[in-house]
Design an enzyme around this catalytic site. Sequence first.
Site, PDB file in Angstrom:
ATOM      1  CG  ASN A 168      -1.670   1.163   1.225  1.00  0.00           C
ATOM      2  OD1 ASN A 168      -2.830   0.915   0.228  1.00  0.00           O
ATOM      3  ND2 ASN A 168      -1.725   2.187   1.758  1.00  0.00           N
ATOM      4  CE1 TYR A 172      -2.471   6.734   5.143  1.00  0.00           C
ATOM      5  CE2 TYR A 172      -0.463   5.595   5.123  1.00  0.00           C
ATOM      6  CZ  TYR A 172      -1.855   5.715   4.784  1.00  0.00           C
ATOM      7  OH  TYR A 172      -2.355   4.649   4.170  1.00  0.00           O
ATOM      8  NE  ARG A 173      -0.685  15.410  10.914  1.00  0.00           N
ATOM      9  CZ  ARG A 173      -1.974  15.924  11.226  1.00  0.00           C
ATOM     10  NH1 ARG A 173      -2.786  16.356  10.594  1.00  0.00           N
ATOM     11  NH2 ARG A 173      -2.155  15.530  12.494  1.00  0.00           N
ATOM     12  CD1 TRP A 186      -1.593   4.551  11.121  1.00  0.00           C
ATOM     13  CD2 TRP A 186      -0.009   4.272   9.845  1.00  0.00           C
ATOM     14  NE1 TRP A 186      -0.885   3.736  11.621  1.00  0.00           N
ATOM     15  CE2 TRP A 186       0.335   3.721  10.885  1.00  0.00           C
ATOM     16  CE3 TRP A 186       0.917   4.233   8.685  1.00  0.00           C
ATOM     17  CZ2 TRP A 186       1.567   2.751  10.941  1.00  0.00           C
ATOM     18  CZ3 TRP A 186       2.004   3.257   8.631  1.00  0.00           C
ATOM     19  CH2 TRP A 186       2.364   2.617   9.926  1.00  0.00           C
ATOM     20  CD  GLU A 233      -2.449   2.807  -2.737  1.00  0.00           C
ATOM     21  OE1 GLU A 233      -1.616   1.880  -2.716  1.00  0.00           O
ATOM     22  OE2 GLU A 233      -3.551   3.094  -2.182  1.00  0.00           O
ATOM     23  CG  ASP A 282      -5.358  18.617   9.041  1.00  0.00           C
ATOM     24  OD1 ASP A 282      -5.387  18.501   7.739  1.00  0.00           O
ATOM     25  OD2 ASP A 282      -5.251  17.789   9.724  1.00  0.00           O
TER      26      ASP A 282
HETATM   27  C1  LIG Z   1      -1.586  16.661   1.185  1.00  0.00           C
HETATM   28  C2  LIG Z   1      -2.413  15.430   1.897  1.00  0.00           C
HETATM   29  C3  LIG Z   1      -1.917  15.256   3.121  1.00  0.00           C
HETATM   30  C4  LIG Z   1      -2.624  14.102   3.721  1.00  0.00           C
HETATM   31  N1  LIG Z   1      -2.264  13.620   5.100  1.00  0.00           N
HETATM   32  C5  LIG Z   1      -2.935  12.483   5.627  1.00  0.00           C
HETATM   33  C6  LIG Z   1      -2.743  12.226   7.023  1.00  0.00           C
HETATM   34  O1  LIG Z   1      -1.915  12.818   7.604  1.00  0.00           O
HETATM   35  N2  LIG Z   1      -3.293  11.178   7.350  1.00  0.00           N
HETATM   36  C7  LIG Z   1      -4.223  10.477   6.581  1.00  0.00           C
HETATM   37  O2  LIG Z   1      -4.720   9.487   7.094  1.00  0.00           O
HETATM   38  N3  LIG Z   1      -4.559  10.710   5.465  1.00  0.00           N
HETATM   39  C8  LIG Z   1      -4.044  12.042   4.872  1.00  0.00           C
HETATM   40  N4  LIG Z   1      -4.351  12.448   3.487  1.00  0.00           N
HETATM   41  C9  LIG Z   1      -5.367  11.551   2.718  1.00  0.00           C
HETATM   42  C10 LIG Z   1      -4.868  10.250   2.549  1.00  0.00           C
HETATM   43  O3  LIG Z   1      -3.621  10.359   1.624  1.00  0.00           O
HETATM   44  C11 LIG Z   1      -5.831   9.421   1.421  1.00  0.00           C
HETATM   45  O4  LIG Z   1      -7.045   9.133   2.268  1.00  0.00           O
HETATM   46  C12 LIG Z   1      -5.282   8.455   0.850  1.00  0.00           C
HETATM   47  O5  LIG Z   1      -6.443   7.864  -0.177  1.00  0.00           O
HETATM   48  C13 LIG Z   1      -5.166   7.039   1.999  1.00  0.00           C
HETATM   49  O6  LIG Z   1      -4.777   5.891   1.238  1.00  0.00           O
HETATM   50  P1  LIG Z   1      -4.967   4.364   1.730  1.00  0.00           P
HETATM   51  O7  LIG Z   1      -6.575   4.443   1.562  1.00  0.00           O
HETATM   52  O8  LIG Z   1      -4.098   3.700   0.915  1.00  0.00           O
HETATM   53  O9  LIG Z   1      -4.688   4.620   3.423  1.00  0.00           O
HETATM   54  C14 LIG Z   1      -3.679  13.332   3.198  1.00  0.00           C
HETATM   55  C15 LIG Z   1      -4.028  13.911   1.756  1.00  0.00           C
HETATM   56  C16 LIG Z   1      -3.212  14.874   1.080  1.00  0.00           C
HETATM   57  C17 LIG Z   1      -3.659  15.188  -0.241  1.00  0.00           C
HETATM   58 MN   LIG Z   2      -4.623   2.172  -0.495  1.00  0.00          MN
END
Ligand SMILES: Cc1cc2nc3c(=O)[nH]c(=O)nc-3n(C[C@H](O)[C@H](O)[C@H](O)COP(=O)(O)O)c2cc1C
Ligand SMILES: [Mn+2]
Length: 481
Positions: A168, A172-173, A186, A233, A282
């Site tokens: 995956n 996630y910041r 996450w 991805e 945020d």
């Molecule tokens: C700039 C940016 C920062 C993000 N930061 C976070 C974060 O800190 N934690 C989080 O859970 N999702 C964050 N997201 C959203 C996730 O990247 C998004 O939900 C993604 O689809 C998660 O992928 P996954 O389903 O593979 O976990 C962020 C998105 C962007 C565009």
């Molecule tokens: Mn995913």
Amino acid sequence: MAYDDLREFIRALDKNKELKRISVPVDTRLEITEFADRSVKTGGPALLFEKPGGKTIPLLINSFASMKRMQIALQVDSVDEVAKRISDYLEMRMPEGIIGKIKMLPKLAEMGAFFPKIVSKGACQEIVKHDNFSLYDLPVLTCWPQDGGPFITLPMVFTRNPETGKRNCGMYRMQVYDERTTGMHWQTHKQGAEHHRRRVADGQTRMDVSVAIGADPATMYSAILPLPPDLDEMMIAGFLRGSPVEMVKCQTNDLEVPANAEIVLEGYVEIGESRLEGPFGDHTGYYSLADQYPVFHLTCMTHRKDPIYATTIVGPPPMEDFYMGKAIERIFLPLMRMQIPEIRDMCMPAEGIFHNLMLVSIRKSYPGHARKVMSAVWGLGQAMFTKCIVVVDEDVDVQNYSEVAWRALNNIDPERDIQFTMGPIDSLDHASRLINYGSKMGIDATRKWPGEGFTREWPEVLKIPQDVKKRVDELWKKAGL
Ligand SMILES: Cc1cc2nc3c(=O)[nH]c(=O)nc-3n(C[C@H](O)[C@H](O)[C@H](O)COP(=O)(O)O)c2cc1C
Ligand SMILES: [Mn+2]
């Protein structure tokens, strides 16, 4: 031709006059935020800071921060082209007869060409640092005044599902705690958190995590896509760029990262360890509150000889992430319509920060249809977070908020047409009664039917007939208007 890497994308932005290089020193604490915020809100270019915070590593921000830049990133004239490509695949049926099957072969071959490819060498490992490295060498931004520290905001975080072995990548910041430790934000609904949870359940002690910062734009963008679990991805990135993503094995753990990445942080999360993460300014425009999150320990840093640090800031909308999200809205519409075909269009206005508001138009076919669509949206992947849904009939243009407000406000009897339900809530929501759990609202703003108990007459919307309009077009000129 797909972009080879981030720098090729930067060159393309430059060529399209969508980039400004900034040679004056600008502080990574708050100052770059103010530059990026002003630039995105005035339609300004992407910014490449050559001396961010006195560091030698340049910093790229706002590279996706307009629809034009999203098009350059995805190498299309309109993001709808990507939606069309997806629709074409979804509509692909087993063809009749041998000729039809032969015709389908190129399409299938193309599909095979999207799978990521493991390569033995990658530019991201030109420099390998097992010791003598520090996160403080990177120009990590402290974005807003009350932020808990500096945050890496545009990382591609790689983990593996321990049950299926599937990779995956999520964005996630990461809050920088010290030279070799960060937070791992996450949220509980995301795939990284799920992989972590399974290891907790298994009684494991460590979880490999690798983080890539900066890559070709399609690969970076793929990290935010709301894909189903276990759909890689990197495969979707290959589809978006029309060429497989090349991956290299990490030096100190069992993961792979994009070979063209600018910077790679390898390491692990210790199962059971957590630490206060945040607050963080945020994309809601508020601070998300500090909370306990896992901790990422670095074991190795690799990078190109002359790495570029890619980042973003989020804050009061619209910011860069609005444009990234707008492109998701367009690209994912065909997939959404595959599952909820009555949906004509949908829109997530900037002010709604994606999860707070979705406007949906439907072709209404039976009593209660709008409520069925609300339930379906609340059951659909990350659309589950949607706090308010407004459902309108298909003749309402949901991209036009003013039209939606006018029509919806006219069409509702609030007590009858507003529905509340409980469910999962985005972790960033500060108003819900509990973190991650709270109420949602659906507004059925469609025309009401007798079958829904509406027995009064329902009036038409005012419209001048086309032939009259045509006549007036001519008369208008004659009248000298
Ligand atoms: C700039 C940016 C920062 C993000 N930061 C976070 C974060 O800190 N934690 C989080 O859970 N999702 C964050 N997201 C959203 C996730 O990247 C998004 O939900 C993604 O689809 C998660 O992928 P996954 O389903 O593979 O976990 C962020 C998105 C962007 C565009
Ligand atoms: Mn995913």
